[in-house]
Design a protein around this motif. Structure first.
Motif, PDB file in Angstrom:
ATOM      1  N   TRP A 109      57.520  74.429  54.058  1.00 23.26           N
ATOM      2  CA  TRP A 109      58.784  73.838  54.478  1.00 23.26           C
ATOM      3  C   TRP A 109      58.616  72.390  54.915  1.00 23.26           C
ATOM      4  O   TRP A 109      57.773  72.089  55.753  1.00 23.26           O
ATOM      5  N   THR A 110      59.436  71.509  54.364  1.00 17.72           N
ATOM      6  CA  THR A 110      59.467  70.132  54.848  1.00 17.72           C
ATOM      7  C   THR A 110      60.368  70.077  56.079  1.00 17.72           C
ATOM      8  O   THR A 110      61.183  70.983  56.313  1.00 17.72           O
ATOM      9  N   LEU A 111      60.257  69.009  56.832  1.00 18.07           N
ATOM     10  CA  LEU A 111      61.113  68.853  58.007  1.00 18.07           C
ATOM     11  C   LEU A 111      62.575  68.799  57.599  1.00 18.07           C
ATOM     12  O   LEU A 111      63.435  69.377  58.271  1.00 18.07           O
ATOM     13  N   ARG A 115      65.390  71.267  59.075  1.00 26.43           N
ATOM     14  CA  ARG A 115      66.572  70.727  59.757  1.00 26.43           C
ATOM     15  C   ARG A 115      67.876  71.174  59.102  1.00 26.43           C
ATOM     16  O   ARG A 115      68.851  71.448  59.782  1.00 26.43           O
ATOM     17  N   SER A 116      67.883  71.226  57.774  1.00 26.96           N
ATOM     18  CA  SER A 116      69.120  71.544  57.049  1.00 26.96           C
ATOM     19  C   SER A 116      69.401  73.044  56.977  1.00 26.96           C
ATOM     20  O   SER A 116      70.481  73.445  56.543  1.00 26.96           O
ATOM     21  N   ALA A 118      67.760  75.091  55.008  1.00 25.82           N
ATOM     22  CA  ALA A 118      67.588  75.475  53.602  1.00 25.82           C
ATOM     23  C   ALA A 118      67.061  76.907  53.503  1.00 25.82           C
ATOM     24  O   ALA A 118      66.381  77.401  54.405  1.00 25.82           O
ATOM     25  N   LEU A 119      67.380  77.536  52.388  1.00 28.48           N
ATOM     26  CA  LEU A 119      66.951  78.909  52.133  1.00 28.48           C
ATOM     27  C   LEU A 119      65.891  78.957  51.047  1.00 28.48           C
ATOM     28  O   LEU A 119      65.953  78.201  50.074  1.00 28.48           O
ATOM     29  N   ASP A 120      64.965  79.865  51.197  1.00 29.31           N
ATOM     30  CA  ASP A 120      63.995  80.193  50.161  1.00 29.31           C
ATOM     31  C   ASP A 120      63.945  81.715  50.089  1.00 29.31           C
ATOM     32  O   ASP A 120      63.567  82.366  51.071  1.00 29.31           O
ATOM     33  N   ASN A 121      64.359  82.255  48.953  1.00 32.89           N
ATOM     34  CA  ASN A 121      64.433  83.714  48.788  1.00 32.89           C
ATOM     35  C   ASN A 121      65.235  84.371  49.908  1.00 32.89           C
ATOM     36  O   ASN A 121      64.868  85.425  50.430  1.00 32.89           O
ATOM     37  N   GLY A 122      66.321  83.718  50.302  1.00 33.58           N
ATOM     38  CA  GLY A 122      67.224  84.286  51.302  1.00 33.58           C
ATOM     39  C   GLY A 122      66.784  84.088  52.745  1.00 33.58           C
ATOM     40  O   GLY A 122      67.425  84.613  53.658  1.00 33.58           O
ATOM     41  N   LEU A 123      65.713  83.341  52.973  1.00 30.28           N
ATOM     42  CA  LEU A 123      65.201  83.135  54.323  1.00 30.28           C
ATOM     43  C   LEU A 123      65.156  81.658  54.679  1.00 30.28           C
ATOM     44  O   LEU A 123      64.878  80.816  53.833  1.00 30.28           O
ATOM     45  N   ARG A 124      65.387  81.368  55.942  1.00 30.17           N
ATOM     46  CA  ARG A 124      65.178  80.038  56.485  1.00 30.17           C
ATOM     47  C   ARG A 124      63.778  79.988  57.099  1.00 30.17           C
ATOM     48  O   ARG A 124      63.117  81.012  57.241  1.00 30.17           O
ATOM     49  N   PHE A 125      63.372  78.811  57.513  1.00 32.51           N
ATOM     50  CA  PHE A 125      62.094  78.662  58.186  1.00 32.51           C
ATOM     51  C   PHE A 125      62.080  79.502  59.467  1.00 32.51           C
ATOM     52  O   PHE A 125      63.043  79.506  60.229  1.00 32.51           O
ATOM     53  N   PHE A 126      60.995  80.209  59.712  1.00 28.26           N
ATOM     54  CA  PHE A 126      60.790  81.041  60.899  1.00 28.26           C
ATOM     55  C   PHE A 126      61.968  82.004  61.120  1.00 28.26           C
ATOM     56  O   PHE A 126      62.437  82.213  62.218  1.00 28.26           O
ATOM     57  N   ASP A 127      62.416  82.610  60.037  1.00 25.43           N
ATOM     58  CA  ASP A 127      63.588  83.497  60.046  1.00 25.43           C
ATOM     59  C   ASP A 127      63.118  84.947  60.144  1.00 25.43           C
ATOM     60  O   ASP A 127      63.408  85.778  59.294  1.00 25.43           O
TER      61      ASP A 127
END
Length: 137
Positions: A109-111, A115-116, A118-127
Motif C-alpha cells: 500500500w502506498t500512502l 489515505r484514499s 483504496a480497495l484491493d480485493n475488497g479490503l482497505r489497508f489494515f482492514d
C-alpha cells in the motif's frame, strides 16, 4: 497480535531518527501506549520475509523496484483496535515515499492508497474486521 510492515523510502537511519523523535527515550522496540510495538527488522540479522508468501515478496519487490533490505515492523496488541495509531505511524514513516503491508493482504500500500481508502480485493489497508468477515464464510 496483528502486524504491519512499513518500507519507507530513504535510509534506515532516517526512519530510526524519526521514530526516536516521535517516541523518545526508547528504541528497538519503541512502544506506543504499551499496545503497539515497533522495531526495525532485516533479513541479515532478523527474520524479515522468513514467513512471507513468495507471491507477497514478489508484489513488494515490484512495487518498490527492488527487494527491500529492511522494514519497520509494527505489532498491534489484540487488546486494542489500533487502526488510528497504525495510520498515524504509517503516515509518519511514509511521508517521503515507500509502501506498507499488513496481515490482511499481500498488497503493498502506498500512502496515497491508504489515505484514499483504496480497495484491493475488497479490503482497505489494515482492514482486519472486513478480512475476518470475508474469511468467516
Amino acid at each position: 497480535m496483528r502486524s504491519v510492515f512499513v518500507f519507507p523510502a530513504g535510509e534506515r537511519a532516517e526512519a530510526v531518527a524519526s521514530l526516536d523523535r516521535h517516541l523518545p527515550g526508547q528504541r528497538d522496540p519503541w512502544t506506543l501506549e504499551g499496545d503497539l510495538y515497533l522495531e526495525v527488522d532485516d533479513e541479515q540479522t532478523g527474520r524479515l520475509f522468513s514467513d512471507w508468501d513468495p507471491d507477497d515478496v514478489t508484489a513488494l519487490e515490484a512495487a518498490v523496484g527492488h527487494r527491500p533490505a529492511w522494514a519497520v515492523q509494527i505489532d498491534i496488541s489484540g487488546r486494542i483496535d489500533g487502526t488510528t495509531e497504525v495510520h498515524q505511524l504509517v503516515e509518519l514513516l511514509l511521508e517521503h515515499g515507500g509502501v506498507a503491508t499488513d496481515d490482511c493482504s499481500g498488497h503493498p500500500w502506498t500512502l496515497q492508497e491508504i489515505r484514499s481508502g483504496a480497495l484491493d480485493n475488497g479490503l482497505r489497508f489494515f482492514d482486519f474486521r472486513a478480512y475476518h468477515e470475508l474469511n468467516r464464510e
